[in-house]
Design a protein around this motif. Structure first.
Motif, PDB file in Angstrom:
ATOM      1  N   GLU A  80       0.861  -1.186   0.000  1.00 55.83           N
ATOM      2  CA  GLU A  80       0.000   0.000   0.000  1.00 55.83           C
ATOM      3  C   GLU A  80       0.897   1.235   0.000  1.00 55.83           C
ATOM      4  OE1 GLU A  80      -4.260  -0.494   1.955  1.00 55.83           O
ATOM      5  OE2 GLU A  80      -2.664  -0.440   3.454  1.00 55.83           O
ATOM      6  N   TYR A  81       0.882   1.972  -1.082  1.00 52.26           N
ATOM      7  CA  TYR A  81       1.712   3.170  -1.178  1.00 52.26           C
ATOM      8  C   TYR A  81       1.027   4.398  -0.598  1.00 52.26           C
ATOM      9  CZ  TYR A  81       4.784   0.606  -4.403  1.00 52.26           C
ATOM     10  OH  TYR A  81       5.647  -0.291  -4.977  1.00 52.26           O
ATOM     11  N   TYR A  82      -0.248   4.264  -0.277  1.00 53.33           N
ATOM     12  CA  TYR A  82      -0.994   5.352   0.370  1.00 53.33           C
ATOM     13  C   TYR A  82      -2.038   4.710   1.276  1.00 53.33           C
ATOM     14  CZ  TYR A  82      -4.119   4.379  -3.590  1.00 53.33           C
ATOM     15  OH  TYR A  82      -4.913   3.765  -4.527  1.00 53.33           O
ATOM     16  N   PRO A  83      -2.528   5.443   2.274  1.00 52.00           N
ATOM     17  CA  PRO A  83      -3.476   4.848   3.238  1.00 52.00           C
ATOM     18  C   PRO A  83      -4.721   4.270   2.561  1.00 52.00           C
ATOM     19  CG  PRO A  83      -2.699   6.971   4.029  1.00 52.00           C
ATOM     20  CD  PRO A  83      -2.198   6.829   2.603  1.00 52.00           C
ATOM     21  N   ASN A  84      -5.116   3.094   2.988  1.00 49.88           N
ATOM     22  CA  ASN A  84      -6.328   2.409   2.524  1.00 49.88           C
ATOM     23  C   ASN A  84      -6.328   2.085   1.027  1.00 49.88           C
ATOM     24  OD1 ASN A  84      -7.583   2.398   5.117  1.00 49.88           O
ATOM     25  ND2 ASN A  84      -7.974   4.584   4.821  1.00 49.88           N
ATOM     26  N   ALA A  85      -5.160   1.953   0.445  1.00 51.94           N
ATOM     27  CA  ALA A  85      -5.083   1.683  -0.989  1.00 51.94           C
ATOM     28  C   ALA A  85      -5.801   0.397  -1.375  1.00 51.94           C
ATOM     29  CB  ALA A  85      -3.622   1.623  -1.427  1.00 51.94           C
ATOM     30  N   LEU A  86      -5.647  -0.669  -0.595  1.00 52.72           N
ATOM     31  CA  LEU A  86      -6.302  -1.935  -0.944  1.00 52.72           C
ATOM     32  C   LEU A  86      -7.815  -1.825  -0.860  1.00 52.72           C
ATOM     33  CD1 LEU A  86      -4.017  -4.617   0.745  1.00 52.72           C
ATOM     34  CD2 LEU A  86      -4.260  -4.136  -1.686  1.00 52.72           C
ATOM     35  N   ILE A  87      -8.299  -1.216   0.206  1.00 50.12           N
ATOM     36  CA  ILE A  87      -9.748  -1.041   0.355  1.00 50.12           C
ATOM     37  C   ILE A  87     -10.292  -0.200  -0.791  1.00 50.12           C
ATOM     38  CG2 ILE A  87     -11.523   0.092   1.757  1.00 50.12           C
ATOM     39  CD1 ILE A  87      -9.930  -0.839   4.238  1.00 50.12           C
ATOM     40  N   ASN A  88      -9.635   0.936  -1.063  1.00 51.45           N
ATOM     41  CA  ASN A  88     -10.123   1.853  -2.098  1.00 51.45           C
ATOM     42  C   ASN A  88     -10.098   1.227  -3.492  1.00 51.45           C
ATOM     43  OD1 ASN A  88     -10.394   3.728  -0.067  1.00 51.45           O
ATOM     44  ND2 ASN A  88      -8.570   4.879  -0.627  1.00 51.45           N
ATOM     45  N   THR A  89      -9.162   0.343  -3.730  1.00 48.01           N
ATOM     46  CA  THR A  89      -9.010  -0.252  -5.060  1.00 48.01           C
ATOM     47  C   THR A  89      -9.872  -1.494  -5.251  1.00 48.01           C
ATOM     48  OG1 THR A  89      -6.742   0.559  -5.189  1.00 48.01           O
ATOM     49  CG2 THR A  89      -7.337  -1.205  -6.708  1.00 48.01           C
ATOM     50  N   TYR A  90      -9.984  -2.325  -4.216  1.00 51.75           N
ATOM     51  CA  TYR A  90     -10.573  -3.650  -4.409  1.00 51.75           C
ATOM     52  C   TYR A  90     -11.894  -3.925  -3.696  1.00 51.75           C
ATOM     53  CZ  TYR A  90      -6.000  -4.611  -6.379  1.00 51.75           C
ATOM     54  OH  TYR A  90      -4.869  -4.565  -7.148  1.00 51.75           O
ATOM     55  N   LYS A  91     -12.188  -3.209  -2.624  1.00 52.25           N
ATOM     56  CA  LYS A  91     -13.384  -3.545  -1.839  1.00 52.25           C
ATOM     57  C   LYS A  91     -14.658  -3.340  -2.665  1.00 52.25           C
ATOM     58  CE  LYS A  91     -15.535  -3.172   2.609  1.00 52.25           C
ATOM     59  NZ  LYS A  91     -15.417  -2.665   3.969  1.00 52.25           N
ATOM     60  N   GLY A  92     -15.446  -4.405  -2.724  1.00 52.42           N
ATOM     61  CA  GLY A  92     -16.710  -4.366  -3.458  1.00 52.42           C
ATOM     62  C   GLY A  92     -16.580  -4.544  -4.962  1.00 52.42           C
ATOM     63  N   VAL A  93     -15.377  -4.726  -5.448  1.00 51.95           N
ATOM     64  CA  VAL A  93     -15.148  -4.897  -6.886  1.00 51.95           C
ATOM     65  C   VAL A  93     -15.250  -6.377  -7.229  1.00 51.95           C
ATOM     66  CG1 VAL A  93     -13.453  -4.688  -8.745  1.00 51.95           C
ATOM     67  CG2 VAL A  93     -13.657  -2.870  -7.038  1.00 51.95           C
ATOM     68  N   SER A  94     -16.068  -6.684  -8.208  1.00 50.08           N
ATOM     69  CA  SER A  94     -16.196  -8.070  -8.645  1.00 50.08           C
ATOM     70  C   SER A  94     -15.505  -8.252  -9.992  1.00 50.08           C
ATOM     71  CB  SER A  94     -17.673  -8.470  -8.752  1.00 50.08           C
ATOM     72  OG  SER A  94     -18.319  -7.673  -9.724  1.00 50.08           O
ATOM     73  N   GLY A  95     -15.246  -9.494 -10.319  1.00 44.53           N
ATOM     74  CA  GLY A  95     -14.618  -9.789 -11.596  1.00 44.53           C
ATOM     75  C   GLY A  95     -14.526 -11.280 -11.804  1.00 44.53           C
ATOM     76  N   TYR A  96     -13.740 -11.661 -12.784  1.00 46.51           N
ATOM     77  CA  TYR A  96     -13.679 -13.057 -13.204  1.00 46.51           C
ATOM     78  C   TYR A  96     -12.231 -13.506 -13.349  1.00 46.51           C
ATOM     79  CZ  TYR A  96     -18.478 -11.975 -14.148  1.00 46.51           C
ATOM     80  OH  TYR A  96     -19.769 -11.558 -13.988  1.00 46.51           O
ATOM     81  N   ILE A  97     -11.977 -14.717 -12.908  1.00 48.20           N
ATOM     82  CA  ILE A  97     -10.687 -15.342 -13.151  1.00 48.20           C
ATOM     83  C   ILE A  97     -10.920 -16.430 -14.193  1.00 48.20           C
ATOM     84  CG2 ILE A  97      -8.789 -16.699 -12.203  1.00 48.20           C
ATOM     85  CD1 ILE A  97      -9.235 -15.263  -9.545  1.00 48.20           C
ATOM     86  N   TYR A  98     -10.319 -16.200 -15.356  1.00 50.25           N
ATOM     87  CA  TYR A  98     -10.434 -17.139 -16.460  1.00 50.25           C
ATOM     88  C   TYR A  98      -9.241 -18.094 -16.436  1.00 50.25           C
ATOM     89  CZ  TYR A  98     -14.136 -14.141 -18.157  1.00 50.25           C
ATOM     90  OH  TYR A  98     -15.309 -13.430 -18.260  1.00 50.25           O
ATOM     91  N   ARG A  99      -9.532 -19.342 -16.774  1.00 48.57           N
ATOM     92  CA  ARG A  99      -8.472 -20.345 -16.801  1.00 48.57           C
ATOM     93  C   ARG A  99      -8.360 -20.932 -18.211  1.00 48.57           C
ATOM     94  NH1 ARG A  99     -10.512 -21.362 -11.203  1.00 48.57           N
ATOM     95  NH2 ARG A  99     -12.308 -22.356 -12.127  1.00 48.57           N
ATOM     96  N   ALA A 100      -7.127 -21.166 -18.570  1.00 50.27           N
ATOM     97  CA  ALA A 100      -6.839 -21.846 -19.835  1.00 50.27           C
ATOM     98  C   ALA A 100      -5.908 -23.009 -19.511  1.00 50.27           C
ATOM     99  CB  ALA A 100      -6.185 -20.883 -20.821  1.00 50.27           C
ATOM    100  N   GLU A 101      -6.166 -24.152 -20.101  1.00 56.13           N
ATOM    101  CA  GLU A 101      -5.314 -25.314 -19.858  1.00 56.13           C
ATOM    102  C   GLU A 101      -4.122 -25.342 -20.796  1.00 56.13           C
ATOM    103  OE1 GLU A 101      -7.620 -28.894 -19.973  1.00 56.13           O
ATOM    104  OE2 GLU A 101      -8.948 -28.227 -18.365  1.00 56.13           O
ATOM    105  N   VAL A 102      -4.300 -24.764 -21.969  1.00 56.03           N
ATOM    106  CA  VAL A 102      -3.244 -24.808 -22.974  1.00 56.03           C
ATOM    107  C   VAL A 102      -3.067 -23.416 -23.571  1.00 56.03           C
ATOM    108  CG1 VAL A 102      -2.528 -25.798 -25.191  1.00 56.03           C
ATOM    109  CG2 VAL A 102      -3.815 -27.200 -23.562  1.00 56.03           C
ATOM    110  N   ILE A 103      -1.818 -22.975 -23.603  1.00 56.24           N
ATOM    111  CA  ILE A 103      -1.490 -21.754 -24.332  1.00 56.24           C
ATOM    112  C   ILE A 103      -0.208 -22.014 -25.110  1.00 56.24           C
ATOM    113  CG2 ILE A 103      -2.576 -20.243 -22.616  1.00 56.24           C
ATOM    114  CD1 ILE A 103       0.310 -19.357 -21.808  1.00 56.24           C
ATOM    115  N   THR A 104      -0.019 -21.253 -26.162  1.00 53.50           N
ATOM    116  CA  THR A 104       1.228 -21.288 -26.909  1.00 53.50           C
ATOM    117  C   THR A 104       2.055 -20.124 -26.398  1.00 53.50           C
ATOM    118  OG1 THR A 104       0.063 -22.171 -28.831  1.00 53.50           O
ATOM    119  CG2 THR A 104       2.262 -21.230 -29.210  1.00 53.50           C
ATOM    120  N   GLU A 105       3.017 -20.428 -25.541  1.00 49.01           N
ATOM    121  CA  GLU A 105       3.791 -19.344 -24.929  1.00 49.01           C
ATOM    122  C   GLU A 105       4.557 -18.577 -25.997  1.00 49.01           C
ATOM    123  OE1 GLU A 105       5.626 -19.637 -21.126  1.00 49.01           O
ATOM    124  OE2 GLU A 105       4.519 -21.459 -20.626  1.00 49.01           O
TER     125      GLU A 105
END
Length: 192
Positions: A80-105
């Motif tokens: 946290e580079y400033y007070p409450n940075a994690l709360i201000n950035t992430y609290k209440g924010v939803s999203g998705y974690i996508y998974r891939a089994e195969v990628i061509t690096e």
């Protein structure tokens, strides 16, 4: 044979195939991590969220903010580079974690542990909805998967580095008014 699962986070729902996009390295890539917990930080962009929360209108490409690194043991370390940075950035924010089994690096080297990139589309094999990114980050910390250095725990050396870096970032962001707005709002004692 080692088989990896590749993780990619996004606020966008319903992706069935991930497509390469231009990012910080100015080439079209998809960025993945081989560790689920390492992509939690990408569920929210602090710059974009701060600007939208404060009514700052911007229609360009959002500057990225990544206040994280890695411990010697390879665990991600959020700072946290400033007070409450994690709360201000992430609290209440939803999203998705996508998974891939195969990628061509792609072979493009990023200096991030457990990261992988591809310049080819990647089929999504599974998706996880994350209802609150902040809660997920705190759970990963409790599980010992990541560490968090809260603003109040920042060393004096770290604070000196922050002051120097934020001044430089502000000076270099002439073409990014959204980033300057974010820096002024979160570092008012540094940006006068």
């Amino acid at each position: 044979m080692v088989i990896f699962m590749y993780y990619h986070a996004s606020p966008v729902k319903g992706i069935t195939q991930l497509e390469p996009r231009i990012s910080n390295h100015n080439i079209p890539l998809i960025y993945f991590s081989k560790k689920r917990e390492n992509v939690l930080v990408y569920l929210s962009n602090a710059v974009e969220k701060y600007c939208k929360d404060t009514g700052f209108s911007y229609d360009g490409q959002w500057q990225k903010w990544g206040s994280y690194g890695f411990n010697k043991d390879g665990r991600q370390r959020l700072e946290e580079y400033y007070p409450n940075a994690l709360i201000n950035t992430y609290k209440g924010v939803s999203g998705y974690i996508y998974r891939a089994e195969v990628i061509t690096e792609s072979g493009f080297e990023v200096q991030i542990p457990d990261a992988a990139t591809t310049s080819s589309p990647a089929e999504v094999t599974d998706v996880e909805f994350v209802p609150d990114a902040y809660k997920a980050i705190l759970q990963a910390e409790r599980d010992g998967l990541i560490t968090i250095v809260r603003y109040e725990q920042m060393s004096e050396k770290g604070r000196v580095w922050i002051v120097k870096t934020i001044k430089q970032e502000y000076e270099n962001a002439v073409e990014h008014p959204e980033y300057r707005h974010f820096l002024r709002g979160n570092f008012p004692d540094i940006i006068e």
